[in-house]
Motif scaffolding. Structure first.
Motif, PDB file in Angstrom:
ATOM      1  N   UNK A 225       1.289  -1.162  -0.119  1.00  0.00           N
ATOM      2  CA  UNK A 225      -0.032   0.221   0.395  1.00  0.00           C
ATOM      3  C   UNK A 225       0.954   1.511   0.081  1.00  0.00           C
ATOM      4  N   UNK A 226       0.403   2.486  -0.573  1.00  0.00           N
ATOM      5  CA  UNK A 226       1.436   3.027  -0.841  1.00  0.00           C
ATOM      6  C   UNK A 226       2.696   2.886  -1.149  1.00  0.00           C
ATOM      7  N   UNK A 227       2.716   2.492  -2.184  1.00  0.00           N
ATOM      8  CA  UNK A 227       4.306   1.468  -2.818  1.00  0.00           C
ATOM      9  C   UNK A 227       4.355   1.152  -3.854  1.00  0.00           C
ATOM     10  N   UNK A 228       5.478   0.055  -4.224  1.00  0.00           N
ATOM     11  CA  UNK A 228       5.142  -0.292  -5.699  1.00  0.00           C
ATOM     12  C   UNK A 228       5.910  -1.582  -5.739  1.00  0.00           C
ATOM     13  N   UNK A 290      -9.095   3.310  -0.154  1.00  0.00           N
ATOM     14  CA  UNK A 290      -8.659   4.988  -1.167  1.00  0.00           C
ATOM     15  C   UNK A 290      -6.911   4.707  -0.831  1.00  0.00           C
ATOM     16  N   UNK A 291      -6.144   5.142  -1.836  1.00  0.00           N
ATOM     17  CA  UNK A 291      -5.064   4.791  -1.532  1.00  0.00           C
ATOM     18  C   UNK A 291      -4.630   6.451  -1.774  1.00  0.00           C
ATOM     19  N   UNK A 292      -4.259   6.869  -0.512  1.00  0.00           N
ATOM     20  CA  UNK A 292      -3.724   8.444  -0.250  1.00  0.00           C
ATOM     21  C   UNK A 292      -2.282   8.504   0.300  1.00  0.00           C
ATOM     22  N   UNK A 293      -1.176   9.262  -0.845  1.00  0.00           N
ATOM     23  CA  UNK A 293       0.513   9.119  -0.738  1.00  0.00           C
ATOM     24  C   UNK A 293       0.584   9.838   1.054  1.00  0.00           C
TER      25      UNK A 293
END
Length: 417
Positions: A225-228, A290-293
């Motif tokens: 999450x919030x990554x690659x 909801x992916x929020x940085x």
């Protein structure tokens, strides 16, 4: 349930509580105690001289093991007055009366009625006819059952007695019935063989629109999450996704290891996941993420709790127990198998109406974006979370939580509605 190859009667904690195995045959009963079983109803159950014994009235003893496609074999004997019993499969306790007759299939054990031993029963209804009665009270006999898809077959003393096609019940526990006061049911040498491959879809599932989110081999589609990339504390183990304590962390401390299935967002769907908690484990399943940085996975997403209900430190609040809508609506803890045993949770979301079903029993229902939902949020720890104040998204990612404990996941599948 995964196939086990356990030699020299090695105890296995990691595979659904099975105690022993003979090649692919996995034992349901260890001959010593009731490990791996739970009781419902008034009947009493004990182990006597290596035999599982039930008497004292109406009730059932269930395995923590569940199965869909399988073979089963076991030995049974029934004695006493008004003898009546049965071996259940693909069965769950009824939602409105957990002590009542299971919802599932029954291999009848009874020698004093027309629908006798060898018949297939559905709740209260004789369904598949046994060609003849070849057993009697007071004598041990063998039962063999094979269930694959909608095909169900029974053998008694190695003689074929019943074949039937029915697809009403797809998966569930094994169970044994105590029926009347004054009778005794005995069972021993209870084994099953799993015939369904994990992380795969049946023809019927494919036709119904189910898609796999995990193939048992790699993390394709998944990322931090919030990554690659995938976090280091997630591994593939025996065709399961396993999260464990991150390097340099203490139990209860996540390693920034929350993950999402990042290939697609989902709106209306049915999601099924098998999960197994390690000792003291705590984790969660999230949807509509909801992916929020810079924000956490739970910033604006509902959570279905994953927990070792007995030993976890966060087990003091009802709505923090497994299956619950975390910190909002409590699930029935009686539907949850303990640490070391697999559970199946199904989350259904359709036009804001949401349900959680744990091991075949619906345990939570609610509706998003309503006044009742707003009240749930206001009475929870999320009332001041900006994401919940803004509102849960109409669609989002599916995610799994790293909470600093060991948890396994498998058979992750979804169908859009």
């Amino acid at each position: 349930m995964k196939k086990l190859l356990l030699l020299f009667f090695t105890v296995s904690f990691l595979n659904s509580g099975a105690i022993y195995a003979q090649s692919d045959w996995v034992s349901l009963f260890n001959g010593k105690d009731l490990t791996g079983w739970f009781i419902r109803g008034k009947a009493t159950w004990a182990v006597q001289n290596g035999v599982l014994v039930g008497e004292g009235g109406m009730g059932h003893i269930y395995t923590y093991t569940t199965a869909s496609d399988f073979e089963f074999k076991g030995m049974f004997r029934i004695t006493g007055e008004k003898t009546n019993s049965g071996f259940y499969f693909r069965a769950v306790p009824p939602e409105n009366n957990p002590d009542g007759f299971p919802r599932g299939y029954e291999a009848q054990i009874c020698h004093n009625q027309d629908a006798h031993t060898g018949w297939l029963w559905k709740p209260g209804t004789p369904t598949g006819k046994a060609e003849k009665l070849i057993t009697k009270d007071g004598e041990w006999f063998s039962y063999k059952i094979k269930a694959v898809g909608n095909n169900i077959t029974f053998w008694i003393n190695d003689e074929l007695v019943m074949k039937y096609e029915d697809d009403e019940y797809q998966s569930g526990y094994f169970a044994i019935q105590g029926h009347n006061p004054g009778m005794k049911i005995e069972a021993k040498e209870l084994y099953y063989k799993n015939l369904k491959k994990d992380n795969s879809l049946s023809k019927q599932e494919k036709e119904s629109g189910w898609k796999l989110l995990f193939n048992g081999k790699n993390f394709n589609g998944w990322r931090q999450y919030d990554g690659t990339k995938m976090p280091e504390n997630w591994v593939i183990e025996d065709e399961t996704m396993k999260v464990h304590l991150g390097k340099g962390k203490k139990p209860g401390q996540g390693a920034n290891g929350d993950i999402i299935f990042g290939d697609k967002k989902f709106k209306n769907f049915e999601l099924s996941i098998d999960w197994k908690a390690g000792e003291m484990a705590n984790s969660g399943i999230f949807y509509n993420i909801r992916e929020t940085p810079g924000k956490k996975i739970y910033y604006a997403a509902p959570e279905i709790q994953v927990l070792d209900n007995e030993n976890a430190t966060d087990n003091k609040i009802d709505s923090h127990l497994a299956g619950s809508l975390y910190d909002m609506i409590a699930a029935d803890p009686g539907t949850v198998n303990p640490a070391g045993f697999w559970n199946t949770v199904v989350i259904k979301v359709q036009d804001g109406k949401v349900s959680h079903t744990m091991n075949g029993r619906k345990v939570v229902e609610y509706t998003l974006w309503t006044k009742e939902w707003d009240e749930l949020v206001q009475n929870s720890k999320f009332k001041n979370f900006p994401g919940f104040i803004e509102g849960v998204s109409k669609e989002g990612y599916i995610g799994l939580q790293d909470h600093g404990y060991t948890v396994w996941f498998k058979n992750l599948k979804i169908r859009e509605l």
